[in-house]
Write a protein that holds these residues in place. Structure first.
Motif, PDB file in Angstrom:
ATOM      1  N   PRO A   1      -8.254  -0.503  -3.225  1.00  0.00           N
ATOM      2  CA  PRO A   1      -6.987  -1.044  -2.597  1.00  0.00           C
ATOM      3  C   PRO A   1      -6.278  -1.770  -2.131  1.00  0.00           C
ATOM      4  CG  PRO A   1      -7.126   1.504  -3.051  1.00  0.00           C
ATOM      5  CD  PRO A   1      -8.853   0.884  -3.044  1.00  0.00           C
TER       6      PRO A   1
ATOM      7  N   ASN B   1      -3.984  -4.981  -3.388  1.00  0.00           N
ATOM      8  CA  ASN B   1      -3.146  -5.253  -3.667  1.00  0.00           C
ATOM      9  C   ASN B   1      -2.674  -6.903  -2.514  1.00  0.00           C
ATOM     10  OD1 ASN B   1      -0.794  -3.215  -4.129  1.00  0.00           O
ATOM     11  ND2 ASN B   1      -2.635  -1.949  -2.911  1.00  0.00           N
TER      12      ASN B   1
ATOM     13  N   THR C   1       2.575   1.489  -3.612  1.00  0.00           N
ATOM     14  CA  THR C   1       1.381   0.970  -4.895  1.00  0.00           C
ATOM     15  C   THR C   1       0.834   2.348  -4.874  1.00  0.00           C
ATOM     16  OG1 THR C   1       0.334  -0.190  -4.200  1.00  0.00           O
ATOM     17  CG2 THR C   1       1.976  -0.813  -5.298  1.00  0.00           C
ATOM     18  N   GLU C   2       0.505   2.397  -4.040  1.00  0.00           N
ATOM     19  CA  GLU C   2      -1.008   3.789  -3.551  1.00  0.00           C
ATOM     20  C   GLU C   2      -0.198   4.996  -2.590  1.00  0.00           C
ATOM     21  OE1 GLU C   2      -3.423   2.660  -4.574  1.00  0.00           O
ATOM     22  OE2 GLU C   2      -3.049   1.298  -4.750  1.00  0.00           O
ATOM     23  N   ASN C   3       0.709   4.911  -2.061  1.00  0.00           N
ATOM     24  CA  ASN C   3       1.400   6.339  -2.079  1.00  0.00           C
ATOM     25  C   ASN C   3       3.150   6.641  -2.353  1.00  0.00           C
ATOM     26  OD1 ASN C   3      -0.759   6.703   0.116  1.00  0.00           O
ATOM     27  ND2 ASN C   3       0.235   5.008   1.432  1.00  0.00           N
TER      28      ASN C   3
ATOM     29  N   MET D   1       0.525  -0.980   0.008  1.00  0.00           N
ATOM     30  CA  MET D   1      -0.082  -0.235  -0.090  1.00  0.00           C
ATOM     31  C   MET D   1       1.013   1.202   0.174  1.00  0.00           C
ATOM     32  SD  MET D   1      -3.033  -0.591  -0.003  1.00  0.00           S
ATOM     33  CE  MET D   1      -3.608   0.765   0.602  1.00  0.00           C
TER      34      MET D   1
END
Length: 486
Positions: A78, A82, A19-21, A16
């Protein structure tokens, strides 16, 4: 009774963050492994392998998921996205874990994260994948096939096929997904390579000499770097051999002033400082009548250190970088090294420092780049790079080169390097630089390289290292010399 936090939950948290932050995987993983040092080795190994493996195979994993899920990967929540990604990696690449365990643990984690309403969906998708994974059909078109098989964006695959051909392209892509030992540099100011090898082996580490440099090793089989006494004592530093070759190309002499303009975390600058220290120590030991110095056991030519005449002033390395955070990283590594002939300063490499004009014997310009040569260690870089970013970085590199060339004194050396394999950031910039600044010419880099690497030189003053083709990261090094005459 279940543990308050398990390995798969930690993997999900790292994915997370990356890939997201938008954080770097190697930084997040280090933070996690530092935090959970109390975990058993196999648990930390699981976290590392699943995290890195999921990121390395991300395009392939998403391709597989899109074959089995009505909700496409880009549309998933999300956390679920993941969670499923790490599960597919385990199903495809970790044979020792039963499929049923992967499915049940993933469902349990989804519920724990507040998605109990999706547990049937998670279970159904993963069980279908487990049953039919071997029947997944991959693309037939060459670029798309390589992109999915090796999880590399199509634009990169297409660019490399054009520049290097199909065989070299696939060799590089395959190399990025292979597990490799840790490359380290022996700190010659503290220990000899022979002594370091013995120390590491006594600590239970598997040690292999690197074929390119006498002080470079590849180590494996250790649990955690910070648990090695030899690491805590600063007897070696983690550094890829491609980065060490910058120090070889720079070849600083006793008394030299070296400016490293984009130095963080400081590996190349420290290597240069070590070389200066060892050469000055060797020169002092070789001075006539200095019997005490001779008895102190100075470095020899076999260690790659040649005694030189002592200059009127000791040499020094100034390691610069853009932010205080990066400069603090350099200072931490300087402190650990024990070297006193190096300092760190916060400076913008694209802004001229007039006090440095014409002062440096050597300028090291290892500049910000797309990083496509180190995707094996930083897999997320491939997903964040773009054609536009390569063009933008190429312009930034030219801007910095235009600035820092001013610091090179007549007869001095400029080293330009990147950890990428794009023509735009490497040879195109070199050719541009030589056109813009005719007072600089190629300086032969061949004499600084081992025989195996000499045949890989692209020009007299340049070498392009390619992953899989060479036993090193993808890296580019160019060496220039400024004319003595104005």
């Amino acid at each position: 009774m279940t543990k308050p936090v398990n390995e798969r939950e930690i993997v999900l948290a790292v994915l997370m963050e990356v890939t997201e932050n938008g954080r770097h995987s190697h930084i997040v993983l280090k933070e996690v492994l530092d935090k959970y040092q109390y975990m058993e080795k196999r648990e930390r190994s699981f976290i590392t392998r699943v995290t890195e493996g999921t990121l390395e195979h991300l395009i392939e994993i998403d391709y597989i998921l899109d074959q089995f899920s009505k909700v496409k990967v880009k549309k998933m929540k999300p956390v679920i996205r993941n969670l499923l990604r790490s599960a597919v990696y385990q199903l495809k690449y970790m044979d020792r874990i039963p499929d049923r365990a992967v499915c049940s643990e993933s469902v349990r984690l989804a519920v724990k994260k507040g998605f109990s309403g999706l547990k049937g969906y998670v279970n159904g998708v993963l069980r279908n994948i487990a049953r039919e994974l071997d029947q997944v059909e991959y693309p037939k078109e060459p670029t798309a096939a390589l992109s999915v098989r090796y999880s590399c964006p199509e634009w990169i695959v297409r660019m490399w096929r054009d520049q290097y051909g199909d065989e070299v392209t696939e060799t590089m892509l395959r190399d990025f997904q292979e597990e490799k030992p840790t490359a380290v540099r022996c700190c010659l100011n503290r220990i000899s390579p022979e002594e370091l090898k013995i120390r590491l082996e006594n600590e239970g580490v598997h040690v292999q000499r690197h074929p390119y440099l006498p002080y470079a090793f590849e180590i494996s089989g250790y649990d955690y770097l910070e648990r090695l006494e030899s690491f805590r004592e600063g007897l070696f530093t983690v550094q890829d051999v491609s980065s060490m070759l910058v120090g070889e190309a720079a070849d600083p002499k006793a008394g030299d002033l070296v400016i490293d303009v984009c130095a963080a975390p400081g590996g190349k600058a420290l290597h240069a400082a070590e070389k200066i220290f060892m050469k000055e120590k060797g020169a002092a030991a070789a001075a006539p009548g200095d019997s005490a110095a001779k008895e102190s056991g100075s470095a020899t030519e076999e260690d790659g250190v040649v005694p030189e005449e002592v200059g009127s002033a000791p040499g020094h390395v100034e390691a610069r970088d853009l932010t205080e955070y990066k400069v603090d990283l350099i200072r931490e590594n300087i402190s650990r090294s024990g070297l006193t002939n190096i300092s760190a300063a916060c400076m913008d490499a694209s802004v001229p420092d007039r006090e440095s004009f014409g002062k440096a014997d050597i300028v090291i310009a290892d500049l910000p780049c797309s990083g496509l040569g180190v995707m094996g260690r930083k897999p997320e870089l491939r997903y964040r790079a773009s054609k536009e970013s390569v063009e933008s970085l190429s312009k930034l590199q030219r801007e910095i080169l235009s600035c820092v060339q001013n610091y090179v004194k007549p007869g001095g050396t400029l080293i330009y390097s990147t950890c990428t394999v794009t023509r735009e950031e490497n040879m195109d910039n070199v050719q541009w630089f030589l056109r813009e600044y005719p007072e600089f010419t190629f300086d032969d880099i061949g004499e600084k390289l081992c025989p195996e690497l000499k045949k890989s030189m692209t020009e007299k003053g340049c070498i392009q290292l390619l992953p899989g083709v060479h036993k090193a990261d993808g890296f580019f090094i160019a060496r220039f010399r400024r004319s003595v005459r104005p």
